[in-house]
Design a protein around this motif. Structure first.
Motif, PDB file in Angstrom:
ATOM      1  N   LEU A  24       0.830  -1.197   0.000  1.00  0.00           N
ATOM      2  CA  LEU A  24       0.000   0.000   0.000  1.00  0.00           C
ATOM      3  C   LEU A  24       0.871   1.255   0.000  1.00  0.00           C
ATOM      4  N   ALA A  97      -6.886   2.899  -0.237  1.00  0.00           N
ATOM      5  CA  ALA A  97      -5.578   2.598  -0.834  1.00  0.00           C
ATOM      6  C   ALA A  97      -5.237   3.616  -1.926  1.00  0.00           C
ATOM      7  N   SER A 101      -0.317   1.592  -5.355  1.00  0.00           N
ATOM      8  CA  SER A 101      -0.352   0.357  -4.577  1.00  0.00           C
ATOM      9  C   SER A 101      -0.304  -0.830  -5.539  1.00  0.00           C
TER      10      SER A 101
END
Length: 201
Positions: A24, A97, A101
């Motif tokens: 992430l 997120a 990512s």
């Protein structure tokens, strides 16, 4: 490598099984990572019989600044189920997120990029301003004002406090809109004099 990895929370306890890693692009503290990402994802995985979160880590630069974090997930199935993968990605994006990512399927080393939020970092000078500025200004005021200006409704503050500067991190749909929304405040509040603003996602 210009960074070191510090693991927090549960550790991967076996090399046997089908593992995926969600990396992430979020500069989030370990405890907050657990609350914001790990716990809700674990609930989803168990409710759907997909697997479990078996580990988590936070990556830092040599300076100590947060770089990104990851979640290690053990799948129940020996085969990769694409619907399960997309369900995990969708959940992580719902949880915030950021762009940049990625999900890595360890068995095949396949990488899937994901993330929707863009990120802004503002670096506050912690040593070169007039002493009166540090005496009379409040970093917590900066945090709250930028939260309001960027419509950040989250209860946590994403930050890093270094030896010479303090970084504050914000995530929303558009870096450009965030930057434009805070410039008048940044240019007028003494503690923000000379602050650097960078896009981090």
């Amino acid at each position: 490598m210009n960074f070191i990895k510090k693991l927090f929370g549960k550790q991967k306890n076996s090399n046997i099984g089908n593992f995926i890693v969600a990396t992430l692009n979020d500069k989030i503290m370990p405890l907050d990572r657990g609350e914001i990402y790990e716990a809700p994802l674990e609930e989803l995985l168990k409710a759907n019989g997909i697997g479990e979160v078996t580990g988590g880590g936070t990556m830092q630069l040599k300076s100590g600044e947060l770089e990104y974090c990851d979640l290690e997930i053990k799948l129940n199935s020996n085969e990769i189920n694409e619907n399960d993968i997309q369900l995990i990605i969708k959940k992580l994006e719902e949880l915030g997120a950021p762009k940049g990512s990625k999900l890595t399927i360890e068995k095949t080393d396949r990488k899937i990029e994901f993330g929707q939020k863009e990120g802004l970092a503002i670096y506050i000078d912690g040593q070169n301003l007039d002493p009166e500025v540090y005496k009379n200004c409040d970093i917590n005021f900066v945090i709250s004002e930028i939260k309001k200006l960027t419509n950040d409704s989250s209860e946590i503050t994403k930050y890093w406090e270094g030896g010479t500067e303090t970084a504050l991190y914000y995530y929303a749909d558009s870096f450009t809109e965030m930057k434009e929304s805070i410039m008048d405040f940044v240019n007028s509040y003494p503690l923000c004099k000379g602050a650097r603003i960078e896009q981090i996602a």
